[in-house]
Scaffold this motif. Sequence first.
Motif, PDB file in Angstrom:
ATOM      1  N   GLY A 109      -2.253   6.951  -1.333  1.00  0.00           N
ATOM      2  CA  GLY A 109      -0.901   6.555  -1.739  1.00  0.00           C
ATOM      3  C   GLY A 109      -0.152   5.833  -0.631  1.00  0.00           C
ATOM      4  O   GLY A 109       0.538   4.840  -0.871  1.00  0.00           O
ATOM      5  N   LEU A 110      -0.292   6.326   0.593  1.00  0.00           N
ATOM      6  CA  LEU A 110       0.361   5.659   1.727  1.00  0.00           C
ATOM      7  C   LEU A 110      -0.216   4.266   1.969  1.00  0.00           C
ATOM      8  O   LEU A 110       0.524   3.321   2.256  1.00  0.00           O
ATOM      9  N   ILE A 111      -1.521   4.128   1.843  1.00  0.00           N
ATOM     10  CA  ILE A 111      -2.156   2.818   2.017  1.00  0.00           C
ATOM     11  C   ILE A 111      -1.715   1.868   0.911  1.00  0.00           C
ATOM     12  O   ILE A 111      -1.400   0.706   1.169  1.00  0.00           O
ATOM     13  N   ALA A 112      -1.665   2.361  -0.333  1.00  0.00           N
ATOM     14  CA  ALA A 112      -1.228   1.514  -1.446  1.00  0.00           C
ATOM     15  C   ALA A 112       0.225   1.082  -1.272  1.00  0.00           C
ATOM     16  O   ALA A 112       0.574  -0.073  -1.540  1.00  0.00           O
ATOM     17  N   LEU A 113       1.079   1.991  -0.804  1.00  0.00           N
ATOM     18  CA  LEU A 113       2.478   1.650  -0.561  1.00  0.00           C
ATOM     19  C   LEU A 113       2.607   0.576   0.516  1.00  0.00           C
ATOM     20  O   LEU A 113       3.360  -0.384   0.359  1.00  0.00           O
ATOM     21  N   SER A 114       1.854   0.714   1.588  1.00  0.00           N
ATOM     22  CA  SER A 114       1.941  -0.288   2.655  1.00  0.00           C
ATOM     23  C   SER A 114       1.389  -1.633   2.202  1.00  0.00           C
ATOM     24  O   SER A 114       1.934  -2.683   2.569  1.00  0.00           O
TER      25      SER A 114
END
Length: 58
Positions: free
Chosen positions: A41-46
Motif C-alpha cells: 500500500g505504501l509503495i502504491a501510494l508513492s
Amino acid sequence: MYVYRIMLLLVFIGYLLSPMLMSGWASPDSAWYRPFVIWGGLIALSLWLEQKRALDER
C-alpha cells in the motif's frame, strides 16, 4: 527537490505510530501477509503521487 507535504505528514505519523504498528506485526495471531499488504500500500501510494506529480509538470 520538492517534498510533498502529505508525504512528510505520513512519515511523521508513521514515526508516531510505529510502536503500535510493530506490536501488531509481531503478534503471533496476525496473518503472515499483513506486513506485505502494508508495504504494498505504501509503495502504491508513492507511485500514485509520483505519477500525479509527473503529469502536473508537463
